[in-house]
Design a protein around this motif. Structure first.
Motif, PDB file in Angstrom:
ATOM      1  N   UNK A  26       1.538  13.438   5.371  1.00  0.00           N
ATOM      2  CA  UNK A  26       2.550  12.967   6.062  1.00  0.00           C
ATOM      3  C   UNK A  26       3.961  13.068   6.329  1.00  0.00           C
ATOM      4  N   UNK A  27       4.104  12.046   6.900  1.00  0.00           N
ATOM      5  CA  UNK A  27       5.311  12.504   7.956  1.00  0.00           C
ATOM      6  C   UNK A  27       6.773  12.544   7.181  1.00  0.00           C
ATOM      7  N   UNK A  28       7.243  13.669   7.503  1.00  0.00           N
ATOM      8  CA  UNK A  28       8.348  14.003   6.260  1.00  0.00           C
ATOM      9  C   UNK A  28       9.902  13.734   7.147  1.00  0.00           C
ATOM     10  N   UNK A  29      10.490  12.310   7.231  1.00  0.00           N
ATOM     11  CA  UNK A  29      11.670  12.804   8.031  1.00  0.00           C
ATOM     12  C   UNK A  29      12.280  13.766   8.177  1.00  0.00           C
ATOM     13  N   UNK A  50      -0.110   9.944   7.488  1.00  0.00           N
ATOM     14  CA  UNK A  50      -0.702  10.650   9.107  1.00  0.00           C
ATOM     15  C   UNK A  50      -1.716   9.089   9.593  1.00  0.00           C
ATOM     16  N   UNK A  51      -2.478   9.105   9.028  1.00  0.00           N
ATOM     17  CA  UNK A  51      -3.500   8.522   8.889  1.00  0.00           C
ATOM     18  C   UNK A  51      -3.633   6.574   9.343  1.00  0.00           C
ATOM     19  N   UNK A  52      -1.932   6.507   9.284  1.00  0.00           N
ATOM     20  CA  UNK A  52      -1.590   5.274   9.404  1.00  0.00           C
ATOM     21  C   UNK A  52      -1.820   4.296  11.002  1.00  0.00           C
ATOM     22  N   UNK A  53      -1.546   5.515  11.489  1.00  0.00           N
ATOM     23  CA  UNK A  53      -1.476   5.226  13.536  1.00  0.00           C
ATOM     24  C   UNK A  53      -2.832   4.543  13.560  1.00  0.00           C
ATOM     25  N   UNK A  54      -3.959   6.122  13.649  1.00  0.00           N
ATOM     26  CA  UNK A  54      -4.841   5.954  13.369  1.00  0.00           C
ATOM     27  C   UNK A  54      -5.667   5.068  13.354  1.00  0.00           C
ATOM     28  N   UNK A 247       2.755   3.310  -3.116  1.00  0.00           N
ATOM     29  CA  UNK A 247       1.437   3.106  -2.126  1.00  0.00           C
ATOM     30  C   UNK A 247       0.841   2.993  -0.461  1.00  0.00           C
ATOM     31  N   UNK A 248       2.368   3.619  -0.629  1.00  0.00           N
ATOM     32  CA  UNK A 248       2.751   4.136   1.138  1.00  0.00           C
ATOM     33  C   UNK A 248       1.890   3.191   2.530  1.00  0.00           C
ATOM     34  N   UNK A 249       2.187   2.146   2.062  1.00  0.00           N
ATOM     35  CA  UNK A 249       1.416   1.335   3.400  1.00  0.00           C
ATOM     36  C   UNK A 249       2.358   0.754   4.026  1.00  0.00           C
ATOM     37  N   UNK A 250       3.769   0.658   4.172  1.00  0.00           N
ATOM     38  CA  UNK A 250       4.584   0.682   4.617  1.00  0.00           C
ATOM     39  C   UNK A 250       4.882  -0.700   4.858  1.00  0.00           C
ATOM     40  N   UNK A 251       7.069  -0.792   5.540  1.00  0.00           N
ATOM     41  CA  UNK A 251       7.431  -1.293   4.645  1.00  0.00           C
ATOM     42  C   UNK A 251       6.885  -3.165   5.620  1.00  0.00           C
ATOM     43  N   UNK A 252       6.890  -3.794   4.157  1.00  0.00           N
ATOM     44  CA  UNK A 252       6.379  -5.312   4.361  1.00  0.00           C
ATOM     45  C   UNK A 252       5.377  -5.582   4.270  1.00  0.00           C
ATOM     46  N   UNK A 253       4.666  -4.359   3.457  1.00  0.00           N
ATOM     47  CA  UNK A 253       3.101  -4.141   3.452  1.00  0.00           C
ATOM     48  C   UNK A 253       2.573  -5.180   2.481  1.00  0.00           C
ATOM     49  N   UNK A 254       1.158  -5.348   2.604  1.00  0.00           N
ATOM     50  CA  UNK A 254       0.951  -6.411   1.689  1.00  0.00           C
ATOM     51  C   UNK A 254       0.774  -5.944  -0.004  1.00  0.00           C
ATOM     52  N   UNK A 255       0.374  -7.198  -0.007  1.00  0.00           N
ATOM     53  CA  UNK A 255       0.407  -6.756  -1.642  1.00  0.00           C
ATOM     54  C   UNK A 255      -1.112  -7.001  -2.475  1.00  0.00           C
ATOM     55  N   UNK A 256      -0.771  -6.720  -4.001  1.00  0.00           N
ATOM     56  CA  UNK A 256      -2.177  -6.755  -4.440  1.00  0.00           C
ATOM     57  C   UNK A 256      -2.040  -7.271  -5.308  1.00  0.00           C
ATOM     58  N   UNK A 257      -3.037  -8.617  -5.903  1.00  0.00           N
ATOM     59  CA  UNK A 257      -3.035  -9.620  -7.080  1.00  0.00           C
ATOM     60  C   UNK A 257      -4.374  -8.766  -7.720  1.00  0.00           C
ATOM     61  N   UNK A 258      -3.975  -9.261  -9.537  1.00  0.00           N
ATOM     62  CA  UNK A 258      -5.245  -9.150 -10.456  1.00  0.00           C
ATOM     63  C   UNK A 258      -5.047 -10.041 -11.181  1.00  0.00           C
ATOM     64  N   UNK A 314      -5.650   3.806   4.929  1.00  0.00           N
ATOM     65  CA  UNK A 314      -5.771   5.165   4.609  1.00  0.00           C
ATOM     66  C   UNK A 314      -5.344   4.753   3.437  1.00  0.00           C
ATOM     67  N   UNK A 315      -3.602   4.797   3.406  1.00  0.00           N
ATOM     68  CA  UNK A 315      -3.287   4.950   2.316  1.00  0.00           C
ATOM     69  C   UNK A 315      -3.657   5.036   1.129  1.00  0.00           C
ATOM     70  N   UNK A 316      -4.577   3.794   0.853  1.00  0.00           N
ATOM     71  CA  UNK A 316      -5.474   3.659  -0.399  1.00  0.00           C
ATOM     72  C   UNK A 316      -6.676   4.688  -0.742  1.00  0.00           C
ATOM     73  N   UNK A 317      -6.675   5.186   0.753  1.00  0.00           N
ATOM     74  CA  UNK A 317      -7.976   6.487   0.822  1.00  0.00           C
ATOM     75  C   UNK A 317      -7.127   7.729   0.381  1.00  0.00           C
TER      76      UNK A 317
END
Length: 427
Positions: A26-29, A50-54, A247-258, A314-317
């Motif tokens: 992870x990138x630490x501020x 760190x895998x998010x950008x790739x 879940x570390x998937x970025x600001x405004x990231x997508x959502x899950x449903x069950x 990438x984050x779920x991985x």
């Protein structure tokens, strides 16, 4: 475990931590001076893998080189991209693959689910939620009951703690469900309360709600990636969550449903429809007449959000690679217990500072909320000046969340040391 407040003790715990190397993923501020911060704000926004950008660059390349054909060709064709998230998502929340889908954003999904699972009648029309829920949940429920011609002050029942207490007692939640009885249409509660950090007994709440004939759902914004969930086994009807906190998937990231599998083949269940939720066997024939896909996927509306989903994949991985929520939860409980020890070790009177998050590890996630009765904002600023990134909630609560994927015991010890410096000045 007998904790000590020293850097040496924290270093020993870090040396024994099987997950310690994930911090380097992870990138630490950094502080303005270039030092690493102690980031304890993952309950608001998780850090960037760190895998998010790739992951996103790969989809940019597919778009660049293939244009529209990227929907059907390449290593992860966009036509089926959301399906690449299904297995990890099901493991994350304790569900069957047919019961989950990733789409949209959290409040959008909450509305879509309430359309289906809040179906009030003349007798059964009330909805139960926790008082002080996150504003989006309050606004969503207010608008939903109004769409049915009901008054929020009559239809919405809010659970509040007993006088002098900060969190809800499980027995009071269950008693209120029983009291409402056949007037209760739907229970919708946050799995973890954003303000206090209290985790609710979702299995017991679901059982109690079903016993009186109500549907039961949860907003898992602060629970997904934080608690070990078992939505299928708990018999939950529906749930949704965001991906940008734990879940570390970025600001405004997508959502899950069950959506529980008992609704998997219920085309009669009222819902808002869109073409991405239509049976894929003839989706591209562009016919009238919506036929929903089997399972939670039948609640989809529009094409997959490829770039946010690439980050999310990438984050779920990383969660899977770390051993899933069982491994993360084990470290989380120890991290939070150490933080609690350090705060209590300040030996400050309750009139000055008190932890309002439950002490029982089963009743909280990896968050401690501190109620600072005097000069709370000054304490928050003191932490920030020392490189401790926390979260301030009006009127006087500081939330600290040590996240097991990237926080170390050294982080927690450092935060405790800064708190001790402040306490020494404040006494």
């Amino acid at each position: 475990m007998n904790f000590l407040p020293t850097p040496e003790f924290a270093a020993e715990l870090d040396a024994q931590d099987a997950l310690r190397d994930f911090r380097n993923r992870f990138h630490i501020p950094l502080t303005p001076e270039g030092r690493s911060t102690v980031y304890l704000c993952g309950n608001s926004l998780g850090l960037q893998p760190k895998a998010a950008r790739a992951a996103v660059e790969a989809e940019f390349e597919s778009w660049e080189k293939q244009g529209v054909e990227g929907h059907f060709h390449g290593t992860s064709p966009w036509m089926h991209y959301h399906e690449t998230l299904t297995a990890s998502t099901a493991r994350l929340v304790g569900a069957k693959p047919v019961e989950v889908v990733v789409m949209n954003n959290l409040t959008t999904n909450l509305h879509l689910l309430l359309i289906s699972f809040y179906r009030p009648t003349a007798m059964r029309y009330k909805v139960l939620m926790e008082g002080g829920a996150f504003p989006s949940d309050q606004y969503a429920l207010e608008s939903q009951v109004r769409m049915h011609g009901l008054a929020p002050e009559e239809a919405i029942v809010e659970l509040v703690p007993r006088p002098g207490e900060h969190t809800l007692r499980s027995e009071d939640i269950l008693a209120k469900i029983q009291e409402l009885g056949n007037t209760l249409a739907t229970v919708i509660i946050g799995g973890v309360n954003y303000y206090t950090g209290q985790a609710f007994d979702m299995a017991a709440i679901t059982q109690a709600g079903h016993a009186v004939g109500a549907t039961v759902g949860f907003d898992l914004a602060h629970a997904a990636g934080n608690l070990k969930l078992a939505l299928h086994d708990w018999d939950v009807d529906f749930a949704c969550w965001c991906s940008y906190k734990y879940l570390n998937s970025g600001p405004g990231g997508t959502s899950g449903v069950f959506v529980h599998e008992r609704f998997a083949n219920r085309p009669d269940l009222p819902r808002l429809a869109g073409w991405w939720g239509h049976d894929p066997s003839d989706r591209f024939q562009m016919k009238k007449g919506f036929r929903p896909m089997t399972g939670a996927a039948g609640w989809q509306l529009s094409n997959a959000q490829i770039f946010p989903m690439a980050i999310h994949r990438a984050a779920l991985g990383l969660v899977d690679e770390a051993g899933g929520m069982a491994a993360l939860r084990q470290k989380s409980e120890l991290l939070t217990a150490y933080l609690e020890f350090l705060v209590r070790n300040l030996d400050l009177p309750r009139e000055m500072l008190e932890i309002i998050t439950p002490a029982d590890p089963a009743a909280r996630g990896c968050q401690l909320s501190m109620l600072v009765h005097h000069n709370g904002r000054q304490l928050f600023d003191f932490l920030a000046a020392a490189g401790i990134i926390a979260d301030w909630r009006e009127p006087n609560v500081i939330r600290l969340a040590p996240v097991p994927l990237y926080n170390s015991f050294g982080d927690v010890q450092r935060a405790g040391q800064v708190l001790a410096e402040w306490a020494g000045k404040a006494k």
